[in-house]
Every structure is written in C-alpha cells, then in structure tokens.
Write an enzyme that holds these catalytic residues in place. Structure first.
Site, PDB file in Angstrom:
ATOM      1  N   GLU A 225      -4.420   6.796   6.169  1.00 33.44           N
ATOM      2  CA  GLU A 225      -4.481   5.643   5.262  1.00 33.44           C
ATOM      3  C   GLU A 225      -3.689   4.449   5.777  1.00 33.44           C
ATOM      4  O   GLU A 225      -3.959   3.317   5.397  1.00 33.44           O
ATOM      5  CB  GLU A 225      -3.969   6.043   3.876  1.00 33.44           C
ATOM      6  CG  GLU A 225      -4.870   7.012   3.151  1.00 33.44           C
ATOM      7  CD  GLU A 225      -4.420   7.268   1.730  1.00 33.44           C
ATOM      8  OE1 GLU A 225      -4.483   6.337   0.903  1.00 33.44           O
ATOM      9  OE2 GLU A 225      -3.995   8.399   1.432  1.00 33.44           O
TER      10      GLU A 225
ATOM     11  N   TYR B  48       0.830  -1.199   0.000  1.00 35.07           N
ATOM     12  CA  TYR B  48       0.000   0.000   0.000  1.00 35.07           C
ATOM     13  C   TYR B  48       0.868   1.254   0.000  1.00 35.07           C
ATOM     14  O   TYR B  48       1.896   1.319   0.672  1.00 35.07           O
ATOM     15  CB  TYR B  48      -0.913   0.007   1.227  1.00 35.07           C
ATOM     16  CG  TYR B  48      -2.026   1.013   1.157  1.00 35.07           C
ATOM     17  CD1 TYR B  48      -3.227   0.688   0.529  1.00 35.07           C
ATOM     18  CD2 TYR B  48      -1.889   2.285   1.680  1.00 35.07           C
ATOM     19  CE1 TYR B  48      -4.264   1.610   0.449  1.00 35.07           C
ATOM     20  CE2 TYR B  48      -2.913   3.215   1.602  1.00 35.07           C
ATOM     21  CZ  TYR B  48      -4.097   2.869   0.982  1.00 35.07           C
ATOM     22  OH  TYR B  48      -5.109   3.790   0.889  1.00 35.07           O
TER      23      TYR B  48
ATOM     24  N   LYS C 230      -1.777  -0.800 -13.923  1.00 41.27           N
ATOM     25  CA  LYS C 230      -2.165  -0.501 -12.553  1.00 41.27           C
ATOM     26  C   LYS C 230      -3.655  -0.746 -12.321  1.00 41.27           C
ATOM     27  O   LYS C 230      -4.488  -0.384 -13.146  1.00 41.27           O
ATOM     28  CB  LYS C 230      -1.831   0.968 -12.239  1.00 41.27           C
ATOM     29  CG  LYS C 230      -2.448   1.510 -10.973  1.00 41.27           C
ATOM     30  CD  LYS C 230      -1.872   0.833  -9.753  1.00 41.27           C
ATOM     31  CE  LYS C 230      -2.671   1.172  -8.504  1.00 41.27           C
ATOM     32  NZ  LYS C 230      -2.212   0.423  -7.327  1.00 41.27           N
TER      33      LYS C 230
END
Length: 528
Positions: free
Chosen positions: A393, A359, A454
């Site tokens: 996040e 991430y 992506k």
C-alpha cells in the site's frame, strides 16, 4: 529529482559465484540509472540502481563488503550516537554499514526508516526491509546466486527458477520468487542458498492503559517527530483531503516550516473533497492546488496502479488509484481541470517532489471500522496489522512513476508503536472514531475538521462507485461486482507484471469485457 530526495529509490542486485552478466531490468519507478560490477575472491556483485542524482550515496563499500540502500532513515541522530565518536558517516548507506560492523544483522533492529537493503559480505548476501516493508523487496535464490529487486517485474526473465524459500510471500506467476517479509532480515549463504531469517520488528500485541491527556501528548509528540524527520530541507508537498489524517500531517508540517508549505487535493468529476480541504489550507496558510481528474481517466489509470503496486487486492487498488492519478498529474498545472483553490500553483514546475501523505492512519487506529464495541475494534486492528504485509500500500513506486518520493508519517516505526499499543477505548471514545488523534490535533485545526466523520480517499473521489459502475455497465450482475473487480485486477497484474507489458498497452475496456463474459458463465459463490 530534488537534491533532498533519497539517494536511491530502487535497485536490482545480483550476488553470484560466477561472472555472468545480468539482464536489463524493468521498473515502474522512474529515476536515473547507475550500473556497477564488482568482483572479489568469493563473489561477484552486479547492481542496477535507480537514483536521484547521487548514486554513490546509496552504496557503501568497506573491507570487501558492499551495502546497497534504497530509501532513507529517520533516526540518524540516534543511530550515529551508537558509533565511536570518530565515525560520522555521511550517507544513510554508510551509516548502516558502520552499524553492521558493530551489530551484524541486528543493526537492522535499530533502524527507523523507509528502505530496502542488500549487503554482500564475502559469501553472504543479507537482505533487509524496513519495519513495515514500505519499500518492497523481492528475492530469488539458487545455490551460487541471489537475486533481489525492489520491484517483482525487475526479476522477470532474469534467471531460472530459484530455490524456494520458506520465508516470504510467493509472488503470483513467478515460481521461486518471494517477497521479503516486512521487518525482516534474510541472511543467505550464497554457495548453498541456505537462509537464516531474523525478525526486526513486529506490531505490538500488548495494550497501554494511560490517561487521556497523557495519550494525547504521546500521540502529538510522536507524530510531530515523524513529520519533522520526513520534511527535508526543501518545501514539502502534503496531499490534503480535509480529513483528520491528512490535515494533521499538513498542520504539523506547516508549524515547522519557515514559510508556507504546499498542499494539493485531488477529485474527479464525480466527487471531491475540495471544500473541506480549502478550510484546512486557509487555516494553515498553505499554497494550495486542486486537481480534477475525469472519472474515465481515473479508471484508465488502473493498469498503472497495478503496475506500480504489484498487488492483486482490489480493495487496496481502489485506495491507491486516486493517489496514483494524483502523482501522475502533479506539476501539470496547465492541463484542464487544474486550479489553485486559493489562487496558488505548484512551485516546482513539474520537478520531482518530496510528498507527505496521511495514508495509513486508519490501520493502527481502526478508522475504517465503524465499530463501537471495543473488543471488535481491537480485533480489527490486530487483523489489519497482521495482514498488511505484501499488499504494498505504501510502495514508493506509486509516486516514483512520476519522479516523486512519497512518505507516510503514520507508518513511522515509533508512531506505529504508539498508535497500535493504545487500548481500544482511546481509539473509539466519546462517540468518535480515532478520538486520540482528533484530540491530539484539536488545537491546530478548525473544529469542523476535528469532528468530521471518516471518509476514505476511494470514497471521497468516487473511485469505488465508478469502478463498480464500469463493471455493471459491461453486464456484470450486481452480486458479482466484487468478484469481478478482483478478476479485473488479477488480469491486469498478469499482463503488466507477470507478462511484462507496459500499462499503456493494456486495453482496459477489453479486460472488462473479458471479465464480464467470465462472470456471466461462472456460478455465483455461496456466502459463508
């Protein structure tokens, strides 16, 4: 939790000049609790520590000073080398305390880690976040009292309105509470509430011009170091989608492991990336697990994602929702839909795990911006690096809800310094996004992974489309779905963070119906 997890994953700490007892905090993160109370001539310290079995390692006491640390450091060897030879601190908290002896608040400029810290030193309370604020830290200040916690909900009902600080992001529906900025130290005089801020890290603004082969080597070495620092002595678990970001982390973790590492992929009955992840799992020889979460269950997890992240940005919540669902399912190998893609099962039998993810790579590399023009691409990178703070996040509470500890190599301080500073032509090159990363891992991954376009985790799991459909089915007009998503997330936030309800008590259908009714009577905003 495993012994190789951080000593502490969160805390509530109160520094004050009277002896009032603290309240009982609520955390989304799960862990054992340790409480202690200290009193000196100058102040009283109350602490509630969420820990993994060794709370004493998360606290350092010396000469009337106490430091509380949630999280971990990734450059211990370099930091230890700065201390006199006779000093060999055994814990991260002790190491930071020893460095504070030498550098005072500037010690936090030396740290590469994932942490939040509070140091009580006579009449001072020093609060610090890591370079990216990956462990959120909230503070409420009034003359004679400083209250800090790693989750905003832990401060609910704790004290009267604090003295407004100029530093940090105001917390929704929590007057007087601020989120400590990423890469910052707040040096607070307890008696007056006066605060002196210090920045410890900022995203680099200059861009480096280096040859392709040198850039590839720099990225490979920086990422490999970050993965090595995060794997710990046990067998790590890597979240694997089959895209370049997570595959790179998995390949580097496998390369340094004495045996097969564990990998896991998550999908829904609407969409998954299982075939792509299996390609990588077979290539690196990992013990691989696939978890399928029904779409209805995924969406019912919205209150848990908001509860843990304490974020009202619907885009961020969409990114985090699949990860939240995965963390809650990990170790539950007997539930419906959980299968080992290569015949493997989870080794831990449900115990807390150290989890690595891919991430965050898109932010410094501009991966979510399908932009071939380099000026616009670098503008997007600058914007994203300027606005990530406060979105939470990468908060550890997302995985700590299920007793796990997650960490993200792409947001290692040294990796960010490398990735952000590379000129945009190394990020978009030869027609490929994130070219430098793809080139850096080209020799350890299958070609189809290196060239795969992506796809965000929210796209690969169908989260975005299923959330949109939930609102559309409730009667929200198509042109107001995005607006309605924000209203849903804000309503959930108000219930689970501001009002203190547990996410299991939130009726998502009722919230959606409420918002659908509001959008039906609200004028559609005019695009600008």
């Amino acid at each position: 939790m495993e012994a190789n997890l951080p000593a502490a994953i969160g805390f509530l700490a109160e520094v004050r000049q009277d002896s009032t007892r603290p309240h009982e905090p609520v955390f989304a993160a799960r862990g054992s609790r340790a409480r202690w109370h200290e009193r000196t001539a100058e102040r009283t310290l109350h602490t509630v520590l969420l820990h993994s079995g060794a709370p004493e390692a998360a606290c350092a006491r010396e000469r009337g000073r106490t430091l509380v640390l949630a999280g971990e450091l990734y450059n211990r060897d370099e930091l230890t080398g700065l201390l006199p030879g006779r000093l060999l601190p055994g814990s991260d908290a002790a190491l930071v305390s020893a460095l504070f002896d030498v550098y005072d608040v500037h010690a936090f400029r030396l740290l590469n880690g994932r942490f939040a810290a509070l140091l009580a030193d006579r009449e001072r309370a020093v609060l610090a976040t890591d370079h990216s604020g990956s462990v959120p830290l909230y503070v409420s200040v009034a003359p004679g009292r400083v209250l800090a916690a790693t989750e905003a909900k832990a401060l609910r009902g704790a004290a009267p309105r604090g003295r407004p600080l100029a530093q940090g992001r105001p917390v929704r529906r929590r007057p007087g509470t601020r989120q400590v900025p990423a890469g910052s130290v707040l040096d607070i005089q307890v008696s007056t509430g006066r605060c002196v801020p210090h920045r410890t890290w900022m995203p680099p603004l200059a861009r480096r011009i280096v040859p392709e082969d040198e850039a590839v080597d720099i990225v490979r070495r920086a990422l490999a170091r970050a993965v090595r620092a995060r794997t710990g002595p046990g067998t790590p678990l890597v979240v694997l989608s089959g895209g370049i970001d997570s595959s790179a982390v998995a390949a580097l973790a496998a390369a340094r492991s004495a045996g097969p590492i564990d990998t896991v992929s998550m999908g829904t009955d609407e969409a998954d990336e299982f075939p792509q992840a299996r390609v990588v799992a077979r290539h690196i020889g990992s013990v691989h697990q696939e978890i399928t979460v029904p779409t209805a269950d995924l969406l019912r997890g919205l209150p848990h994602a908001v509860w843990a992240a304490e974020c009202t940005d619907p885009d961020v919540i969409e990114y985090l929702l699949p990860l939240t669902a995965l963390y809650l399912c990990l170790g539950d190998t007997e539930s419906d839909g959980n299968t080992g893609g290569d015949g493997g099962t989870s080794r831990d039998g449900g115990a807390g795990r150290r989890i690595l993810t891919g991430y965050g790579a898109d932010i410094p590399l501009g991966g979510m911006h399908r932009e071939a023009r380099l000026a616009q691409l670098d503008t997007a990178v600058c914007h994203d690096m300027d606005t990530f703070d406060g979105l939470n996040e990468m908060t550890p509470a997302l995985s700590a809800m299920a007793g796990h500890w997650s960490t993200h190599p792409y947001w290692d301080r040294d990796v960010l310094d490398v990735l952000v500073s590379l000129e945009a032509g190394l990020k978009r090159r030869h027609g490929r996004d994130k070219w430098v990363l793809r080139a850096a891992l080209g020799d350890v991954l299958p070609h189809e992974v290196v060239v795969r376009p992506k796809l965000g985790v929210h796209e690969g799991s169908g989260t975005t489309s299923s959330f949109s459909r939930l609102l559309a089915d409730a009667g929200v007009p198509e042109d107001r779905v995005r607006q309605a998503k924000r209203m849903v997330v804000e309503e959930i936030y108000d219930q689970v963070v501001a009002e203190g309800r547990h996410p299991d008590e939130v009726a998502l259908d009722t919230v959606v119906e409420l918002i659908a009714g509001r959008t039906a009577h609200r004028p559609c905003p005019i695009p600008r």
